[in-house]
Design a protein around this motif. Structure first.
Motif, mmCIF file in Angstrom:
data_model
loop_
_atom_site.group_PDB
_atom_site.id
_atom_site.type_symbol
_atom_site.label_atom_id
_atom_site.label_comp_id
_atom_site.label_asym_id
_atom_site.label_seq_id
_atom_site.Cartn_x
_atom_site.Cartn_y
_atom_site.Cartn_z
ATOM 1 N N TRP A 35 0.934 -1.366 0.091
ATOM 2 C CA TRP A 35 -0.019 0.007 -0.031
ATOM 3 C C TRP A 35 0.919 1.385 0.033
ATOM 4 O O TRP A 35 0.734 2.341 -0.711
ATOM 5 C CB TRP A 35 -0.910 0.102 1.293
ATOM 6 N N SER A 36 1.823 1.343 0.755
ATOM 7 C CA SER A 36 2.819 2.452 0.851
ATOM 8 C C SER A 36 3.445 2.624 -0.396
ATOM 9 O O SER A 36 3.550 3.873 -0.735
ATOM 10 C CB SER A 36 4.031 2.247 2.150
ATOM 11 N N PHE A 37 4.093 1.681 -1.032
ATOM 12 C CA PHE A 37 4.687 1.979 -2.391
ATOM 13 C C PHE A 37 3.669 2.414 -3.452
ATOM 14 O O PHE A 37 4.110 3.302 -4.111
ATOM 15 C CB PHE A 37 5.430 0.646 -2.877
ATOM 16 N N ALA A 38 2.829 1.727 -3.311
ATOM 17 C CA ALA A 38 1.597 2.261 -4.546
ATOM 18 C C ALA A 38 0.997 3.483 -4.425
ATOM 19 O O ALA A 38 0.953 4.148 -5.320
ATOM 20 C CB ALA A 38 0.377 1.216 -4.456
ATOM 21 N N LYS A 39 0.921 3.880 -3.007
ATOM 22 C CA LYS A 39 0.743 5.265 -2.900
ATOM 23 C C LYS A 39 1.612 6.389 -3.275
ATOM 24 O O LYS A 39 1.250 7.297 -3.890
ATOM 25 C CB LYS A 39 -0.031 5.522 -1.380
ATOM 26 N N SER A 40 2.993 6.056 -2.965
ATOM 27 C CA SER A 40 3.761 7.010 -3.399
ATOM 28 C C SER A 40 4.035 6.859 -4.755
ATOM 29 O O SER A 40 4.350 8.127 -5.368
ATOM 30 C CB SER A 40 5.184 6.356 -2.648
ATOM 31 N N GLY A 41 4.007 5.921 -5.553
ATOM 32 C CA GLY A 41 4.151 5.774 -6.857
ATOM 33 C C GLY A 41 2.980 6.451 -7.570
ATOM 34 O O GLY A 41 3.315 7.568 -8.610
ATOM 35 N N LEU A 42 1.741 6.450 -6.971
ATOM 36 C CA LEU A 42 0.594 7.209 -7.698
ATOM 37 C C LEU A 42 0.953 8.732 -7.287
ATOM 38 O O LEU A 42 0.714 9.465 -8.401
ATOM 39 C CB LEU A 42 -0.690 6.828 -7.048
ATOM 40 N N ASP A 93 -8.517 24.032 -20.792
ATOM 41 C CA ASP A 93 -8.421 22.678 -21.354
ATOM 42 C C ASP A 93 -7.881 21.643 -20.080
ATOM 43 O O ASP A 93 -6.794 22.115 -19.541
ATOM 44 C CB ASP A 93 -7.257 22.876 -22.452
ATOM 45 N N ARG A 94 -8.829 20.828 -20.030
ATOM 46 C CA ARG A 94 -8.326 20.048 -18.908
ATOM 47 C C ARG A 94 -8.139 18.344 -19.225
ATOM 48 O O ARG A 94 -8.076 17.637 -18.490
ATOM 49 C CB ARG A 94 -9.831 19.451 -18.053
ATOM 50 N N GLY A 95 -7.071 18.647 -20.419
ATOM 51 C CA GLY A 95 -6.794 17.266 -21.022
ATOM 52 C C GLY A 95 -5.665 16.761 -20.208
ATOM 53 O O GLY A 95 -4.700 17.503 -19.756
ATOM 54 N N GLY A 96 -5.869 15.398 -19.663
ATOM 55 C CA GLY A 96 -4.643 14.789 -18.681
ATOM 56 C C GLY A 96 -4.706 15.203 -17.244
ATOM 57 O O GLY A 96 -4.106 14.755 -16.417
ATOM 58 N N LEU A 97 -6.213 15.804 -16.940
ATOM 59 C CA LEU A 97 -6.144 16.153 -15.590
ATOM 60 C C LEU A 97 -7.372 15.438 -14.835
ATOM 61 O O LEU A 97 -7.891 15.597 -13.804
ATOM 62 C CB LEU A 97 -6.601 17.718 -15.354
ATOM 63 N N GLY A 98 -7.952 14.360 -15.732
ATOM 64 C CA GLY A 98 -8.869 13.474 -14.877
ATOM 65 C C GLY A 98 -10.420 14.202 -14.943
ATOM 66 O O GLY A 98 -10.716 15.203 -15.521
ATOM 67 N N ASP A 99 -11.402 13.627 -14.303
ATOM 68 C CA ASP A 99 -12.526 14.219 -14.042
ATOM 69 C C ASP A 99 -12.670 15.537 -12.959
ATOM 70 O O ASP A 99 -13.620 15.975 -13.100
ATOM 71 C CB ASP A 99 -13.466 13.041 -13.200
ATOM 72 N N THR A 100 -11.520 15.433 -12.163
ATOM 73 C CA THR A 100 -11.863 16.746 -11.085
ATOM 74 C C THR A 100 -10.682 17.677 -11.035
ATOM 75 O O THR A 100 -10.431 18.537 -10.304
ATOM 76 C CB THR A 100 -11.692 15.862 -9.836
ATOM 77 N N THR A 145 -14.056 21.670 -3.032
ATOM 78 C CA THR A 145 -14.704 20.398 -2.957
ATOM 79 C C THR A 145 -13.906 19.261 -2.299
ATOM 80 O O THR A 145 -13.946 18.100 -2.442
ATOM 81 C CB THR A 145 -14.863 19.969 -4.652
ATOM 82 N N GLY A 146 -12.947 19.764 -1.422
ATOM 83 C CA GLY A 146 -12.193 18.508 -0.610
ATOM 84 C C GLY A 146 -10.704 19.058 -0.863
ATOM 85 O O GLY A 146 -10.288 20.046 -1.420
ATOM 86 N N SER A 147 -9.893 17.675 -0.427
ATOM 87 C CA SER A 147 -8.588 17.998 -0.481
ATOM 88 C C SER A 147 -7.785 17.706 -1.934
ATOM 89 O O SER A 147 -8.432 16.771 -2.624
ATOM 90 C CB SER A 147 -7.747 16.814 0.407
ATOM 91 N N ARG A 148 -6.861 18.582 -2.307
ATOM 92 C CA ARG A 148 -6.571 18.565 -3.870
ATOM 93 C C ARG A 148 -4.862 18.700 -3.751
ATOM 94 O O ARG A 148 -4.169 19.275 -2.926
ATOM 95 C CB ARG A 148 -7.203 19.905 -4.544
ATOM 96 N N ASP A 194 -8.495 12.431 -3.952
ATOM 97 C CA ASP A 194 -9.407 11.062 -3.932
ATOM 98 C C ASP A 194 -9.270 10.405 -5.022
ATOM 99 O O ASP A 194 -8.837 9.211 -5.264
ATOM 100 C CB ASP A 194 -10.769 11.402 -3.600
ATOM 101 N N GLU A 195 -9.398 11.324 -6.361
ATOM 102 C CA GLU A 195 -9.371 10.638 -7.645
ATOM 103 C C GLU A 195 -7.958 10.107 -7.856
ATOM 104 O O GLU A 195 -7.869 8.959 -8.568
ATOM 105 C CB GLU A 195 -9.582 11.507 -8.675
ATOM 106 N N ILE A 196 -6.906 10.780 -7.483
ATOM 107 C CA ILE A 196 -5.501 10.571 -7.711
ATOM 108 C C ILE A 196 -5.256 8.977 -6.989
ATOM 109 O O ILE A 196 -4.445 8.285 -7.416
ATOM 110 C CB ILE A 196 -4.569 11.597 -7.226
ATOM 111 N N LEU A 197 -5.770 9.145 -5.597
ATOM 112 C CA LEU A 197 -5.566 7.819 -4.827
ATOM 113 C C LEU A 197 -6.539 6.825 -4.901
ATOM 114 O O LEU A 197 -6.702 5.854 -4.231
ATOM 115 C CB LEU A 197 -5.396 8.272 -3.357
ATOM 116 N N ARG A 198 -7.355 7.018 -6.076
ATOM 117 C CA ARG A 198 -8.380 5.940 -6.174
ATOM 118 C C ARG A 198 -7.779 4.476 -6.232
ATOM 119 O O ARG A 198 -8.519 3.471 -5.980
ATOM 120 C CB ARG A 198 -9.340 6.295 -7.445
ATOM 121 N N GLY A 199 -6.683 4.534 -7.196
ATOM 122 C CA GLY A 199 -6.132 3.150 -7.370
ATOM 123 C C GLY A 199 -5.706 2.497 -6.012
ATOM 124 O O GLY A 199 -5.715 1.364 -5.935
ATOM 125 N N VAL A 200 -4.999 3.277 -5.181
ATOM 126 C CA VAL A 200 -4.584 2.964 -3.716
ATOM 127 C C VAL A 200 -6.019 2.304 -2.902
ATOM 128 O O VAL A 200 -5.814 1.480 -2.452
ATOM 129 C CB VAL A 200 -4.314 4.230 -2.986
#
Length: 716
Positions: free
Chosen positions: A31-38, A249-256, A306-309, A332-338
């Motif tokens: 979990w720690s390595f995955a979070k750091s990588g993301l 232009d929000r290309g490459g910045l996800g939904d949020t 809208t929350g932590s960014r 939250d969107e960045i760490l969704r994979g975690v």
């Protein structure tokens, strides 16, 4: 506590505890390595987005400057600017009527076509208005303005509330337009300046201004040089819409994700794409961006609406105005994979615990049940009960060896009992025979025979006692050494498991690095393609500038020929005398127009040469950037190959360490079984020693009984 001392409780508990610790440690590290990588990948993505938008904003500003320079050099603007300044004079009687004619319409689109018919201002305005309307058709260009040398707004394309007003008036004195005009007065004649966004009375949105001076050449004397004088300033007012296409232009910045620009005054320079309630010009603190966060270029995390960014920043200088570009995305969107990884690790951990619990119970049952049966057999043997079959004697493991040792002890006990019975029966028969002969001889023979038997039994008991002592000592040593070996094996197993887990985490990290390098290579290839397309665009622009230069040369030739014709007409009019006076006036006007055309074409030629030089420099710079990006792409490919080889090596290490860990666990279990068998053998040896002591006591008792019996026989 008594229940935990039992093997059937301790073995499953220890197995489950070790599995729980291993699963928890593995899950926590993963979990720690995955979070750091993301987080690192998100920061790089945000930083790349900021850098790309920075280049886009600079290109938009350069295009706006180019449009302003082109507009200022337009013959309609340069030729009619001075007349507009002179015609819109507050001291003239028609000033109020002219202003009323252009501002009376309620709708802005009606004011674009309004005219003050019959006036000098109206005639000059018609020529300029067509140029201004084409300029403001482009997104973000709010208005084209002419400001006289004394600070009066003598022309605006939209005829808003600022038309005909002086910059010295209270409503306009502190505006960006007033500051820009003061800077232009102190700058070079050909300088183009920019004033950043701020509130302006003629618009509901913040306005920024691009401006440059307008000069006019006056005839000093016929046939001599000309002196240039500044007559005013041409200014283009722009709104945040000019940069919105780049910033939204929000290309490459996800939904949020979104990108905003913050000026040096701490206010937004664009509308946040995801926050409809916040507009350009608002304080950046309304969306959580404080000056302390924006002072450093390092990535940071902040509490947004809208929350932590998470955010990354970069500075951009817009013709002297400092902006801070901020690209932010929901944490939250960045760490969704975690979160997904956490759920997967939790399920896997529960599965491992359940499987380990079942294995532990089965393993404990497979050891405890045969040991319990052996304990019951030894108890029966100690009580001298008949023991026809010993459980586990046919097993091939250590428990089978212990069972076979119990069988040997049982057989030895039965042989000793049979031998003793045979000896007693022979003595009785000899006693009967000797009694018939002679009671005395019988007593002597009985004494010798029984005495030897008693001595033999005593010696056997003593030897058995000595053997049992040696057996107890040997078993104790074996148990002690087994305990030492078990402890060492446990430590070795834990070390091997730790190395295996670290190697597996190293493999995961190497894989993640490989994926990041592949993404960097894709970005490099995309940048090379964009640079090639930009280079092609610059080549087309250079070709267009060359064609414009050809057209300018042609216009210059036409102007020269027109000047010659006007000179000839003037000469002919002079020859005609009084009849040619009217024609002479026309010829002079044509000559004046030809001279203005010549000056305009000369300035256009200079601007075209400047555009060609700038285009050539930009094309060379873009080619250099493309070459560097290609080199970076090659280096990224080499890194990817090296990372892939490192990943294969790490996987091999993980596999070997897993096999070593399994072998160490099996060895630990075998040594523990040997230690338990040695402990059971020690108990059995103790029981043998106790039986030998009992046999010695019985021998002494037998000796005493024999002595009493012989005494009785002799007495008889």
């Amino acid at each position: 506590m008594f229940a935990f001392s039992s093997l059937k409780v301790r073995l499953p508990a220890i197995t489950i505890g070790l599995a729980l610790v291993s699963a928890t440690a593995l899950g926590g590290l993963s979990w720690s390595f995955a979070k750091s990588g993301l987080v690192e990948a998100a920061q790089d993505r945000l930083q790349l987005a900021v850098t790309g938008r920075k280049i886009g904003i600079e290109l938009v500003a350069e295009r706006a400057v180019g449009d302003l320079v082109t507009t200022a050099a337009n013959p309609q603007v340069a030729g009619n600017f001075g007349d507009l300044v002179e015609a819109l004079d507050p001291a003239k009687a028609d000033f109020a009527a002219i202003v009323q004619a252009y501002t009376a319409a309620a709708k802005p689109e009606d004011r674009l076509t309004a005219e003050a018919a019959g006036t000098m201002y109206g005639r000059r305005h018609t020529k300029v208005q067509e140029v201004g309307r084409k300029v403001i058709e482009r997104p973000g260009y709010a208005d084209l303005m002419f400001v006289s040398e004394d600070g009066r707004i003598v022309y605006t394309t939209t005829k808003g509330t600022d038309f005909s007003h002086a910059l010295s008036e209270p409503d306009f004195a502190g505006t960006g337009l007033a500051r820009l005009v003061e800077r232009l007065k102190a700058a070079d004649a050909d300088a183009t300046l920019y004033e950043d966004f701020s509130a302006y009375p003629a618009g509901t949105e913040p306005s920024a201004f691009f401006g440059r001076a307008i000069t006019r050449r006056a005839n000093v004397a016929m046939g001599t040089g000309q002196a240039a004088s500044r007559v005013g300033f041409v200014v283009m007012r722009v709104t945040p819409l000019l940069f919105d296409r780049t910033l939204t232009d929000r290309g490459g910045l996800g939904d949020t994700g979104q990108l905003v620009a913050v000026g040096a005054d701490g206010r937004l320079r664009s509308d946040p794409p995801l926050l409809n309630t916040v507009k350009a010009g608002a304080e950046a603190t309304e969306i959580g961006l404080t000056p302390a966060l924006l002072s450093d270029r390092k990535p940071f995390t902040y509490a947004g609406v809208t929350g932590s960014r998470m955010a990354a920043t970069d500075k951009v200088s817009l013709m002297g105005a400092s902006w801070t570009l901020v690209a932010a995305q929901s944490e939250d969107e960045i760490l969704r994979g975690v979160s997904t990884l956490t759920r997967a690790l939790t399920l896997v951990s529960f599965g491992i615990l359940i499987a380990t619990s079942i294995f532990g119970l089965l393993f404990a049952r497979g050891i405890v049940r045969p040991l319990t049966a052996l304990t019951r057999a030894l108890d029966a043997l100690a009580r001298r009960e008949p023991l026809t079959e010993v459980p586990g004697a046919k097993r091939t493991d250590e428990i089978g060896e212990i069972a076979r040792a119990v069988v040997t002890i049982r057989d030895i006990s039965l042989e000793d009992a049979a031998r003793q019975l045979q000896t007693t029966e022979a003595a009785r028969m000899r006693e009967e025979t000797d009694r018939r002969a002679l009671l005395a001889n019988l007593a002597d023979g009985f004494e010798r025979s029984v005495g030897r038997i008693v001595d033999t039994v005593s010696q056997a008991a003593s030897g058995l006692n000595t053997a049992s002592d040696r057996m107890i000592t040997a078993v104790a040593g074996t148990a002690q050494r087994s305990g030492f070996v078990t402890t060492t094996a446990h430590e070795t197993s834990e070390n091997v498991n730790a190395v295996a887990a670290a190697a597996e985490e190293l493999g995961a990290t190497v894989g993640e690095i490989g994926r990041q390098v592949e993404q960097a290579a894709d970005v490099s290839r995309t940048a090379v393609e964009e640079a090639d397309r930009t280079g092609e665009t610059m080549r087309r622009l250079s070709a267009a500038a060359a064609r414009i230069g050809d057209v300018v040369g042609m216009v210059s030739q036409i102007a020269g020929q027109t000047n010659l014709l006007a000179l000839n007409a003037t000469i002919e009019a002079a020859r005609a005398g009084e009849a040619g006076r009217g024609f002479a006036v026309v010829a002079a006007e044509v000559k004046s127009l030809a001279e203005q055309t010549t000056r305009a074409t000369a300035e256009i030629g200079q601007q075209v040469e400047a555009i060609q030089a700038a285009t050539s420099d930009a094309a060379g710079a873009i080619q250099g950037i493309a070459t560097r990006i290609q080199n970076m792409s090659q280096v990224t490919g080499s890194i990817a190959a090296a990372v892939e080889e490192q990943g294969v090596t790490t996987q091999e290490i993980v596999r070997n360490m897993g096999q070593a860990s399994s072998g160490t666990v099996a060895m630990t279990q075998d040594i523990a079984a040997v230690a338990e068998a040695a402990e059971e053998a020690g108990v059995s040896a103790g029981q043998v020693q106790q039986a030998a002591a009992d046999l010695a006591r019985q021998s002494e008792t037998l000796r005493a009984e024999v002595d009493q019996f012989l005494a009785t026989v002799r007495a008889a």
